[in-house]
Motif scaffolding. Structure first.
Motif, PDB file in Angstrom:
ATOM      1  N   LYS A 137       1.008  -1.179   0.006  1.00  0.00           N
ATOM      2  CA  LYS A 137      -0.085  -0.026  -0.071  1.00  0.00           C
ATOM      3  C   LYS A 137       0.988   1.228   0.083  1.00  0.00           C
ATOM      4  O   LYS A 137       0.834   2.174  -0.768  1.00  0.00           O
ATOM      5  N   ASP A 138       1.781   1.178   0.791  1.00  0.00           N
ATOM      6  CA  ASP A 138       2.848   2.334   0.783  1.00  0.00           C
ATOM      7  C   ASP A 138       3.336   2.531  -0.623  1.00  0.00           C
ATOM      8  O   ASP A 138       3.561   3.789  -1.098  1.00  0.00           O
ATOM      9  N   GLU A 139       3.863   1.564  -1.074  1.00  0.00           N
ATOM     10  CA  GLU A 139       4.396   1.478  -2.334  1.00  0.00           C
ATOM     11  C   GLU A 139       3.709   2.318  -3.596  1.00  0.00           C
ATOM     12  O   GLU A 139       4.082   2.826  -4.245  1.00  0.00           O
ATOM     13  N   GLU A 140       2.255   1.721  -3.450  1.00  0.00           N
ATOM     14  CA  GLU A 140       1.322   2.246  -4.251  1.00  0.00           C
ATOM     15  C   GLU A 140       1.393   3.797  -4.264  1.00  0.00           C
ATOM     16  O   GLU A 140       1.412   4.593  -5.264  1.00  0.00           O
ATOM     17  N   MET A 141       1.259   4.173  -3.166  1.00  0.00           N
ATOM     18  CA  MET A 141       1.198   5.671  -2.831  1.00  0.00           C
ATOM     19  C   MET A 141       2.354   6.588  -3.455  1.00  0.00           C
ATOM     20  O   MET A 141       2.183   7.725  -3.583  1.00  0.00           O
ATOM     21  N   LEU A 142       3.375   5.948  -3.280  1.00  0.00           N
ATOM     22  CA  LEU A 142       4.668   6.543  -3.586  1.00  0.00           C
ATOM     23  C   LEU A 142       4.854   6.439  -5.004  1.00  0.00           C
ATOM     24  O   LEU A 142       5.409   7.266  -5.890  1.00  0.00           O
ATOM     25  N   LEU A 143       5.098   5.142  -5.571  1.00  0.00           N
ATOM     26  CA  LEU A 143       5.566   4.823  -6.960  1.00  0.00           C
ATOM     27  C   LEU A 143       4.534   5.294  -8.200  1.00  0.00           C
ATOM     28  O   LEU A 143       4.983   5.437  -9.238  1.00  0.00           O
ATOM     29  N   ILE A 144       3.342   5.250  -7.800  1.00  0.00           N
ATOM     30  CA  ILE A 144       2.450   5.272  -9.115  1.00  0.00           C
ATOM     31  C   ILE A 144       2.538   6.629  -9.291  1.00  0.00           C
ATOM     32  O   ILE A 144       2.740   6.966 -10.654  1.00  0.00           O
ATOM     33  N   PRO A 145       2.299   7.776  -8.728  1.00  0.00           N
ATOM     34  CA  PRO A 145       2.681   9.336  -8.983  1.00  0.00           C
ATOM     35  C   PRO A 145       4.044   9.493  -9.627  1.00  0.00           C
ATOM     36  O   PRO A 145       4.153   9.985 -10.766  1.00  0.00           O
ATOM     37  N   LEU A 146       4.882   8.878  -9.062  1.00  0.00           N
ATOM     38  CA  LEU A 146       6.309   8.898  -9.662  1.00  0.00           C
ATOM     39  C   LEU A 146       6.505   8.295 -10.922  1.00  0.00           C
ATOM     40  O   LEU A 146       7.055   8.922 -11.978  1.00  0.00           O
ATOM     41  N   ILE A 147       5.835   7.171 -11.411  1.00  0.00           N
ATOM     42  CA  ILE A 147       5.885   6.643 -12.563  1.00  0.00           C
ATOM     43  C   ILE A 147       5.142   7.605 -13.639  1.00  0.00           C
ATOM     44  O   ILE A 147       5.599   7.555 -14.728  1.00  0.00           O
ATOM     45  N   LEU A 148       4.051   8.043 -13.067  1.00  0.00           N
ATOM     46  CA  LEU A 148       3.274   8.942 -13.965  1.00  0.00           C
ATOM     47  C   LEU A 148       4.083  10.145 -14.362  1.00  0.00           C
ATOM     48  O   LEU A 148       4.178  10.452 -15.570  1.00  0.00           O
ATOM     49  N   ALA A 149       4.870  10.682 -13.325  1.00  0.00           N
ATOM     50  CA  ALA A 149       5.574  11.797 -13.669  1.00  0.00           C
ATOM     51  C   ALA A 149       6.883  11.667 -14.688  1.00  0.00           C
ATOM     52  O   ALA A 149       7.107  12.204 -15.584  1.00  0.00           O
ATOM     53  N   VAL A 150       7.470  10.337 -14.448  1.00  0.00           N
ATOM     54  CA  VAL A 150       8.407  10.043 -15.240  1.00  0.00           C
ATOM     55  C   VAL A 150       7.918   9.826 -16.814  1.00  0.00           C
ATOM     56  O   VAL A 150       8.392  10.152 -17.820  1.00  0.00           O
ATOM     57  N   VAL A 151       6.770   8.976 -16.991  1.00  0.00           N
ATOM     58  CA  VAL A 151       6.157   8.800 -18.298  1.00  0.00           C
ATOM     59  C   VAL A 151       5.870  10.158 -19.028  1.00  0.00           C
ATOM     60  O   VAL A 151       6.312  10.305 -20.281  1.00  0.00           O
ATOM     61  N   LEU A 152       5.348  11.201 -18.159  1.00  0.00           N
ATOM     62  CA  LEU A 152       4.800  12.263 -18.743  1.00  0.00           C
ATOM     63  C   LEU A 152       6.161  13.083 -19.445  1.00  0.00           C
ATOM     64  O   LEU A 152       6.216  13.722 -20.487  1.00  0.00           O
ATOM     65  N   LEU A 153       7.238  13.061 -18.446  1.00  0.00           N
ATOM     66  CA  LEU A 153       8.353  13.581 -18.885  1.00  0.00           C
ATOM     67  C   LEU A 153       9.197  13.192 -20.156  1.00  0.00           C
ATOM     68  O   LEU A 153       9.322  13.917 -21.139  1.00  0.00           O
TER      69      LEU A 153
END
Length: 727
Positions: A535-551
């Motif tokens: 659960k903690d990983e989802e909260m951290l990694l999902i926004p991070l992955i989205l930011a990386v893909v957007l960039l």
């Protein structure tokens, strides 16, 4: 033979140094002499990688406690057990004996004899006295077995040796099962054992069939298939070296994801490159020049794809679980090796072998060739025409379908029990059923509580009063710590048992003195801590992955609006895939998922979903420079429709091969990713994105616009070229 010459086509979309690098790289991998050097380099890599790849199973670690972060109480409990209470590393095995009509004297004699034999030959600690059920129909023995963090075969062999002892000369009709943590680890090891070759063979077989259908050539399909196989071996060899010497955590699932991803993604890259090469063979009489242009034109999109997936997966190193941190580098390595193989070894092989590999549909030099004109009466031309006529209706209908499928997310259930983790019957599950039938359900995996010795009495009274605890006792004191065990009223992998662990921890935290320093471990605690970490990983990694893909999308498309639209589309597509997959899981009677499926599914579906969008929009951008926004968008869809669809079908089919592993997690992972890829291929990339692009208009390329960029000479079809002899 007459030779016609024109100035070599050495330009590209990228200005300056990038264009120079693309030109040099393309000449290197497909040059008349340098192609042989490329082939030689890969032969050296393959000879080393192949031998190392065979050893990858030796460095896999599938013990659940090794995946958790060091801060978890269950991890601290394992460390205390190994330091003070166990002979180095150990795992508990449970032998269950049951007879429907009640245990006989011969059965009891057998149990006593087994206890002595296990104590003398197998156990690394005390074999507990047999526990007999109140109804007299069952009994069990529990004892520790040797295990090794670096070699699961040690534990597997110990369980197999135990099985040989307890089943030898067993009275007829006595049901004997091996359960407990050791039995579960053995069953998982046996499930994955020998699957490397079977999975790779199945994946390559699926790809071979689809390539045959795609190319309709008895020869051409062999070249990309051979290349992806060799690339997968090199990638596995690199992962082995890092696991062996750099501490990279590799488990069975990450190893198989590496294999499947190498085959699937590698084939996708091959399809795109070969399709562009075929186009250029019509424009160029010399196959070396054709390949140089194909590599130069394909490389930016392929590099963007590989970089997006690779960087997105590397985000996993910021996860809290060791297994998550290990998966990121494993996948990134696979993507990097496959990208290099498909953009160097594959071009070299194709130009070495010549045009005849396309037989019977050999592409001939055709001055003035236009790929879109060739396809103007095909299926994708009709699709493009339909999108062009009513773009608003198309994108509204597409979003409607995705929204309906996304409603299925309301049916998602997490929290698989041990019995729900396999698609076939295994001893540890059957043994758990026998225990639950005749003993308190938690007997197979009591909670392990470690408390400073001075607070042991207080901790024991506190644990005994916790609702959900059947019984608790003090086992042993060593190194200033006391080991307590607590048997749950409920099955150790049930939600009720996890609630009991939480109540136990809360009660101990509130207790007086040193008992408040107690840590609660055991199988149930491991499952609970794993779920919390996920659960903690989802909260951290999902926004991070989205930011990386957007960039990455902004860098690739040199725009802002289009990347935002594309990112939103893949997020909606992911929700739809989860909803559709959840409905399917209920239909096939595997309704519950492991919590980790959501993060891994999100990573792959967002990264791979963006892949196809990159392939489409990179070509659309190229065509928009020549034809304008509307015509360029529809032309891009027309000329890429067939090859990207083939790539999507290949990748989806490849992930379906994971269903061959008899675990529910592998089955669900394969189906979820396959469903998501097919949605991206046939709905999002084919209809939604082109329709939105037409409706938004040229503004989608803001703040710039491709039409404002003057086309380079190389972006015009070549009319003449040096005649290729010996093709």
């Amino acid at each position: 033979m007459t030779t016609l010459r024109r100035r070599p086509d050495t330009h590209s979309d990228s200005p300056g140094a990038a264009a120079g690098f693309l030109a040099r790289y393309a000449r290197m991998v497909s040059g008349r002499r340098s192609k042989w050097a490329v082939l030689l380099i890969w032969l050296v890599l393959i000879s080393a990688g192949g031998s190392l790849a065979a050893k990858l199973g030796d460095v896999q670690d599938n013990d659940p406690e090794t995946w958790l972060p060091s801060s978890a109480q269950s991890t601290q409990a394992v460390e205390l057990a190994e330091k003070h209470f166990a002979d180095k590393d150990s795992s508990t095995a449970i032998i269950i004996y049951a007879r429907g009509g009640g245990l006989t004297d011969a059965d009891r004699d057998k149990i006593a004899a087994d206890r002595t034999a296990l104590q003398d030959d197998i156990a690394v600690g005390d074999v507990a006295k047999p526990e007999v059920s109140e109804d007299g129909k069952a009994a069990f023995l529990s004892y520790p077995l040797r295990t090794s963090p670096s070699d699961n075969g040690v534990l597997t062999d110990a369980v197999s040796d135990s099985e040989d002892i307890v089943k030898k000369d067993a009275p007829d009709g006595l049901d004997i099962r091996i359960a407990g943590e050791a039995g579960s680890v053995r069953d998982f090891a046996e499930v994955y054992s020998g699957m490397d070759g079977a999975l790779l063979g199945a994946a390559l077989g699926v790809v071979a069939l689809l390539l045959l259908l795609t190319y309709r050539s008895p020869v051409l399909w062999l070249i990309p298939l051979l290349t992806v196989f060799l690339a997968s071996q090199v990638a596995s060899g690199v992962v082995y070296l890092l696991a062996k010497h750099a501490g990279l955590l590799v488990n069975g699932l990450s190893a198989y994801i590496l294999m499947i991803l190498c085959v699937g993604v590698g084939t996708d890259y091959a399809l795109l490159l070969i399709a562009r090469y075929r186009e250029e063979l019509h424009r160029h009489a010399d196959r070396h020049e054709a390949m140089q242009v194909a590599v130069r034109r394909s490389l930016p999109a392929l590099a963007a794809s590989a970089a997006t997936v690779g960087v997105a997966t590397l985000c996993l190193v910021f996860g809290s679980m060791n297994s998550t941190q290990g998966l990121g580098p494993v996948v990134a390595i696979g993507i990097a090796v496959v990208f290099l193989a498909m953009t160097s070894l594959l071009p070299a092989l194709l130009v070495i072998l010549g045009r005849w590999t396309f037989w019977p549909f050999v592409p001939r030099h055709t001055p003035g060739y236009d790929a879109s004109a060739e396809k103007e009466h095909g299926t994708w031309a009709r699709v493009a025409a339909a999108v062009g006529r009513r773009p608003r209706v198309i994108w509204a209908a597409s979003i409607g379908v995705l929204a309906v499928l996304a409603l299925g997310t309301t049916t998602v259930e997490t929290g698989q029990t041990q019995a729900e983790q396999f698609t076939k019957s295994v001893d540890s599950v059957e043994g758990q059923h026998l225990l639950a039938k005749h003993f308190p359900a938690g007997s197979s995996a009591p909670a392990d509580i470690y408390v400073p010795a001075a607070g042991a009495d207080t901790a024991l009274r506190t644990v005994q009063d916790v609702p959900g605890v059947e019984s608790a006792e003090s086992r042993r004191t060593a190194g200033g710590w006391t080991h307590l065990t607590a048997v749950f009223e409920d099955a150790p992998d049930s939600a009720a048992a996890k609630d009991t662990v939480e109540r136990m921890r809360t009660a101990l935290d509130k207790s007086e003195g040193e008992s408040a320093e107690a840590v609660v471990g055991g199988q149930t605690a491991i499952v609970l801590d794993t779920s919390d970490a996920q659960k903690d990983e989802e909260m951290l990694l999902i926004p991070l992955i989205l930011a990386v893909v957007l960039l990455m999308l902004i860098l690739v498309l040199r725009a802002v609006v289009a990347p935002l639209v594309l990112l939103a589309s893949v997020v909606v597509s992911f929700a739809s895939a989860v909803g559709a997959a959840s409905l399917l899981f209920h239909a096939i009677d595997y309704p519950r998922i492991d919590r980790g499926l959501l993060l891994i599914g999100f990573l792959f579906l967002v990264a791979l979903g963006v892949d196809y969008t990159i392939f489409l929009m990179a070509r659309v951008r190229e065509e928009v420079k020549l034809r304008g926004h509307r015509e360029g968008t529809l032309t891009g869809l027309t000329v890429t429709g067939g090859v990207i669809t083939s790539a999507g079908v290949v990748l989806a089919a490849t992930f379906c091969v994971l269903a061959a592993i008899p675990t529910v997690a592998s089955l669900q992972q394969g189906l979820l990713i396959a469903i998501g890829i097919l949605l991206d291929t046939f709905l999002v990339r084919s209809l939604l994105i082109p329709a939105l692009s037409l409706s938004i208009g040229p503004r989608i390329w803001r703040p710039g616009h491709p039409e404002d960029e003057a086309p380079l000479p190389s972006e015009r079809p070549a009319q003449t070229a040096r005649v290729d002899v010996g093709t």
